[in-house]
Write a protein that holds these residues in place. Structure first.
Motif, PDB file in Angstrom:
ATOM      1  N   ALA A 201       0.844  -1.218   0.000  1.00 14.50           N
ATOM      2  CA  ALA A 201       0.000   0.000   0.000  1.00 14.50           C
ATOM      3  C   ALA A 201       0.875   1.263   0.000  1.00 14.50           C
ATOM      4  O   ALA A 201       0.811   2.091   0.898  1.00 14.50           O
ATOM      5  CB  ALA A 201      -0.906  -0.014   1.223  1.00 14.50           C
ATOM      6  N   ASP A 203       2.710   4.603  -2.503  1.00 14.47           N
ATOM      7  CA  ASP A 203       2.204   5.599  -3.456  1.00 14.47           C
ATOM      8  C   ASP A 203       2.123   5.058  -4.892  1.00 14.47           C
ATOM      9  O   ASP A 203       1.720   5.777  -5.805  1.00 14.47           O
ATOM     10  CB  ASP A 203       3.136   6.827  -3.487  1.00 14.47           C
ATOM     11  CG  ASP A 203       3.033   7.644  -2.220  1.00 14.47           C
ATOM     12  OD1 ASP A 203       2.055   7.449  -1.472  1.00 14.47           O
ATOM     13  OD2 ASP A 203       3.931   8.475  -1.979  1.00 14.47           O
ATOM     14  N   TRP A 205       0.181   3.320  -6.285  1.00 16.03           N
ATOM     15  CA  TRP A 205      -1.186   3.194  -6.816  1.00 16.03           C
ATOM     16  C   TRP A 205      -1.812   4.565  -7.058  1.00 16.03           C
ATOM     17  O   TRP A 205      -3.025   4.689  -7.179  1.00 16.03           O
ATOM     18  CB  TRP A 205      -2.038   2.357  -5.849  1.00 16.03           C
ATOM     19  CG  TRP A 205      -1.316   1.099  -5.484  1.00 16.03           C
ATOM     20  CD1 TRP A 205      -0.563   0.886  -4.373  1.00 16.03           C
ATOM     21  CD2 TRP A 205      -1.209  -0.093  -6.255  1.00 16.03           C
ATOM     22  NE1 TRP A 205       0.010  -0.367  -4.387  1.00 16.03           N
ATOM     23  CE2 TRP A 205      -0.374  -0.991  -5.547  1.00 16.03           C
ATOM     24  CE3 TRP A 205      -1.738  -0.500  -7.494  1.00 16.03           C
ATOM     25  CZ2 TRP A 205      -0.058  -2.264  -6.024  1.00 16.03           C
ATOM     26  CZ3 TRP A 205      -1.418  -1.767  -7.954  1.00 16.03           C
ATOM     27  CH2 TRP A 205      -0.599  -2.612  -7.226  1.00 16.03           C
ATOM     28  N   ARG A 206      -0.988   5.601  -7.137  1.00 12.94           N
ATOM     29  CA  ARG A 206      -1.506   6.976  -7.219  1.00 12.94           C
ATOM     30  C   ARG A 206      -2.331   7.234  -8.479  1.00 12.94           C
ATOM     31  O   ARG A 206      -3.143   8.152  -8.493  1.00 12.94           O
ATOM     32  CB  ARG A 206      -0.371   8.005  -7.113  1.00 12.94           C
ATOM     33  CG  ARG A 206       0.726   7.833  -8.133  1.00 12.94           C
ATOM     34  CD  ARG A 206       1.724   8.972  -8.082  1.00 12.94           C
ATOM     35  NE  ARG A 206       2.740   8.898  -7.061  1.00 12.94           N
ATOM     36  CZ  ARG A 206       3.767   8.040  -7.029  1.00 12.94           C
ATOM     37  NH1 ARG A 206       3.910   7.147  -7.981  1.00 12.94           N
ATOM     38  NH2 ARG A 206       4.657   8.080  -6.070  1.00 12.94           N
ATOM     39  N   GLN A 207      -2.162   6.413  -9.533  1.00  9.82           N
ATOM     40  CA  GLN A 207      -2.923   6.619 -10.777  1.00  9.82           C
ATOM     41  C   GLN A 207      -4.377   6.144 -10.639  1.00  9.82           C
ATOM     42  O   GLN A 207      -5.227   6.502 -11.442  1.00  9.82           O
ATOM     43  CB  GLN A 207      -2.303   5.862 -11.969  1.00  9.82           C
ATOM     44  CG  GLN A 207      -0.826   6.078 -12.169  1.00  9.82           C
ATOM     45  CD  GLN A 207      -0.494   7.522 -12.464  1.00  9.82           C
ATOM     46  OE1 GLN A 207      -1.324   8.271 -12.964  1.00  9.82           O
ATOM     47  NE2 GLN A 207       0.701   7.934 -12.111  1.00  9.82           N
ATOM     48  N   ILE A 208      -4.645   5.309  -9.614  1.00  3.58           N
ATOM     49  CA  ILE A 208      -6.005   4.753  -9.460  1.00  3.58           C
ATOM     50  C   ILE A 208      -6.869   5.774  -8.721  1.00  3.58           C
ATOM     51  O   ILE A 208      -6.441   6.335  -7.710  1.00  3.58           O
ATOM     52  CB  ILE A 208      -5.927   3.411  -8.693  1.00  3.58           C
ATOM     53  CG1 ILE A 208      -5.162   2.411  -9.576  1.00  3.58           C
ATOM     54  CG2 ILE A 208      -7.297   2.881  -8.322  1.00  3.58           C
ATOM     55  CD1 ILE A 208      -4.895   1.088  -8.927  1.00  3.58           C
ATOM     56  N   TRP A 210      -9.333   7.882  -6.320  1.00  6.13           N
ATOM     57  CA  TRP A 210      -9.321   7.804  -4.864  1.00  6.13           C
ATOM     58  C   TRP A 210     -10.238   6.758  -4.222  1.00  6.13           C
ATOM     59  O   TRP A 210      -9.750   5.924  -3.456  1.00  6.13           O
ATOM     60  CB  TRP A 210      -9.580   9.195  -4.254  1.00  6.13           C
ATOM     61  CG  TRP A 210      -9.792   9.065  -2.773  1.00  6.13           C
ATOM     62  CD1 TRP A 210      -8.854   8.768  -1.827  1.00  6.13           C
ATOM     63  CD2 TRP A 210     -11.021   9.128  -2.073  1.00  6.13           C
ATOM     64  NE1 TRP A 210      -9.404   8.665  -0.585  1.00  6.13           N
ATOM     65  CE2 TRP A 210     -10.754   8.879  -0.708  1.00  6.13           C
ATOM     66  CE3 TRP A 210     -12.345   9.385  -2.468  1.00  6.13           C
ATOM     67  CZ2 TRP A 210     -11.761   8.885   0.254  1.00  6.13           C
ATOM     68  CZ3 TRP A 210     -13.332   9.375  -1.511  1.00  6.13           C
ATOM     69  CH2 TRP A 210     -13.038   9.134  -0.169  1.00  6.13           C
ATOM     70  N   ARG A 213      -8.886   3.396  -4.810  1.00  5.65           N
ATOM     71  CA  ARG A 213      -7.534   3.272  -4.247  1.00  5.65           C
ATOM     72  C   ARG A 213      -7.592   2.961  -2.749  1.00  5.65           C
ATOM     73  O   ARG A 213      -6.904   2.082  -2.249  1.00  5.65           O
ATOM     74  CB  ARG A 213      -6.757   4.572  -4.497  1.00  5.65           C
ATOM     75  CG  ARG A 213      -5.298   4.485  -4.106  1.00  5.65           C
ATOM     76  CD  ARG A 213      -4.518   5.682  -4.605  1.00  5.65           C
ATOM     77  NE  ARG A 213      -4.880   6.911  -3.959  1.00  5.65           N
ATOM     78  CZ  ARG A 213      -5.204   8.041  -4.566  1.00  5.65           C
ATOM     79  NH1 ARG A 213      -5.209   8.099  -5.879  1.00  5.65           N
ATOM     80  NH2 ARG A 213      -5.519   9.109  -3.891  1.00  5.65           N
ATOM     81  N   SER A 214      -8.441   3.712  -2.033  1.00  2.45           N
ATOM     82  CA  SER A 214      -8.477   3.515  -0.581  1.00  2.45           C
ATOM     83  C   SER A 214      -9.024   2.128  -0.236  1.00  2.45           C
ATOM     84  O   SER A 214      -8.604   1.521   0.745  1.00  2.45           O
ATOM     85  CB  SER A 214      -9.287   4.613   0.097  1.00  2.45           C
ATOM     86  OG  SER A 214     -10.550   4.672  -0.474  1.00  2.45           O
ATOM     87  N   ILE A 216      -8.780  -0.734  -2.260  1.00  2.00           N
ATOM     88  CA  ILE A 216      -7.839  -1.833  -2.577  1.00  2.00           C
ATOM     89  C   ILE A 216      -6.652  -1.824  -1.617  1.00  2.00           C
ATOM     90  O   ILE A 216      -6.110  -2.864  -1.295  1.00  2.00           O
ATOM     91  CB  ILE A 216      -7.363  -1.826  -4.054  1.00  2.00           C
ATOM     92  CG1 ILE A 216      -6.620  -0.538  -4.400  1.00  2.00           C
ATOM     93  CG2 ILE A 216      -8.503  -2.080  -5.012  1.00  2.00           C
ATOM     94  CD1 ILE A 216      -5.864  -0.637  -5.727  1.00  2.00           C
ATOM     95  N   LYS A 217      -6.302  -0.628  -1.127  1.00  3.31           N
ATOM     96  CA  LYS A 217      -5.145  -0.560  -0.218  1.00  3.31           C
ATOM     97  C   LYS A 217      -5.396  -1.313   1.095  1.00  3.31           C
ATOM     98  O   LYS A 217      -4.453  -1.729   1.772  1.00  3.31           O
ATOM     99  CB  LYS A 217      -4.778   0.903   0.073  1.00  3.31           C
ATOM    100  CG  LYS A 217      -3.879   1.516  -1.009  1.00  3.31           C
ATOM    101  CD  LYS A 217      -3.424   2.899  -0.587  1.00  3.31           C
ATOM    102  CE  LYS A 217      -2.162   3.322  -1.301  1.00  3.31           C
ATOM    103  NZ  LYS A 217      -1.620   4.587  -0.791  1.00  3.31           N
TER     104      LYS A 217
END
Ligand SMILES: NC(=O)c1ccc[n+]([C@@H]2O[C@H](COP(=O)([O-])OP(=O)(O)OC[C@H]3O[C@@H](n4cnc5c(N)ncnc54)[C@H](OP(=O)(O)O)[C@@H]3O)[C@@H](O)[C@H]2O)c1
Length: 282
Positions: A201, A203, A205-208, A210, A213-214, A216-217
């Protein structure tokens, strides 16, 4: 934490955030002097201040892996200081971005492999000067997805929309580079390892967007857990004689068929020498 790395010099690329930052923190806490080789001093300074506040020995080195001139300047600064390097961790990496590097190479390959190739080759004299030095290349399980290396495509902007096929190729290159380093530097006492850090988890994944992203993290491991295999390869006595191998979750794992192809590893090395104009000295 033990102070077992006191007196050792470690260089880590991309250590201002994510897995690289966690790796630097763990190794500094064990007494190592850690050089954080990163492209943004502003982003790295708070990490260094925090390491020093906890008694760690850390310093910044400016390094943009997407510029061969920047890689040369960074290596020259370390060569001028002349301190033997005990461990080089080639951790920095990008995924999901399209474009070219400053020198016109496909962005992901140019950053994740070619910049690290040049940095490593230029630093070889300092690695050879440290007894039992190690090189740790942070690859990915994505390397299993790579179908091969189209060397002509690497001299042009990213062709795919997602840049994920290019990421897989760059991570295959990390494993092949490790195997070839083991063949070329192993006899000179420098040990090389490649690894998958886990699904972390960070950074990355920054392209996904918000909300996704939160969510899947939540299912990923932390940066500290993601640093464990890098720390294992960098320091464990267990891997000492396992030069050129690939690790996942602190255990050796068989990399893909392509990653075990010695002809492909040699071809990648030769192209990388041609494109950077640098090779290992005697
Ligand atoms: N996260 C995962 O699940 C995962 C899985 C498999 C493999 N990995 C690998 O693990 C490594 C660390 O990734 P991470 O997850 O910690 O990602 P991250 O949080 O995005 O960190 C990547 C690091 O690489 C640096 N970097 C990117 N481009 C650079 C350049 N041109 N020059 C110098 N530094 C550059 C970034 O600097 P900036 O902050 O300035 O952008 C950052 O410090 C990468 O090699 C990645 O491929 C990660």
């Amino acid at each position: 934490m033990p102070n077992d790395l006191a007196g050792k010099l470690l260089v880590i690329t991309g250590a201002n955030t994510g897995i690289g930052q966690a790796t630097a923190e763990i190794l500094a806490a064990r007494g190592a002097r850690v050089v954080l080789a990163c492209r943004s001093e502003d982003k790295t300074r708070p990490v260094i201040d925090n390491l020093r506040a906890r008694g760690g020995d850390a310093e910044f080195l400016s390094l943009d892996l997407a510029s061969l001139a920047s890689v040369r300047s960074a290596a020259e600064a370390l060569l001028a200081a002349g301190r033997p390097i005990d461990v080089l961790i080639n951790n920095a990496g990008l995924a999901g971005l399209r474009g070219v590097t400053k020198d016109g190479f496909e962005l992901t390959f140019g950053t994740n492999h070619l910049g690290h190739f040049l940095f490593t080759v230029l630093l070889a004299p300092l690695l050879c000067a440290a007894p039992g030095a190690r090189i740790v290349n942070v690859s990915s399980t994505s390397h299993y997805q790579a179908k091969g290396i189209d060397f002509d495509a690497l001299r042009a902007p990213t062709p795919s929309v997602t840049a994920l096929p290019e990421y897989a190729v760059s991570k295959l290159a990390n494993v092949l580079f490790t195997a070839e380093l083991a063949r070329r530097l192993g006899p000179r006492g420098v040990h090389s390892y490649a690894l998958h850090p886990g699904v972390v988890a960070s950074d990355a994944w920054r392209q996904i967007p918000w909300p996704f992203r939160s969510i899947i993290k939540l299912f990923m491991i932390t940066n500290e857990q993601g640093a464990a295999t890098s720390v294992h390869c960098a320091t464990s006595p267990e891997v000492k004689d396992h030069d050129g191998r690939y690790y996942d979750d602190c255990r050796e794992k068989k990399p893909s068929r392509l990653a075990r192809d010695p002809d492909l590893a040699r071809a990648l090395w030769e192209k990388s020498v041609e494109w950077t104009g640098s090779d290992l000295g005697d």
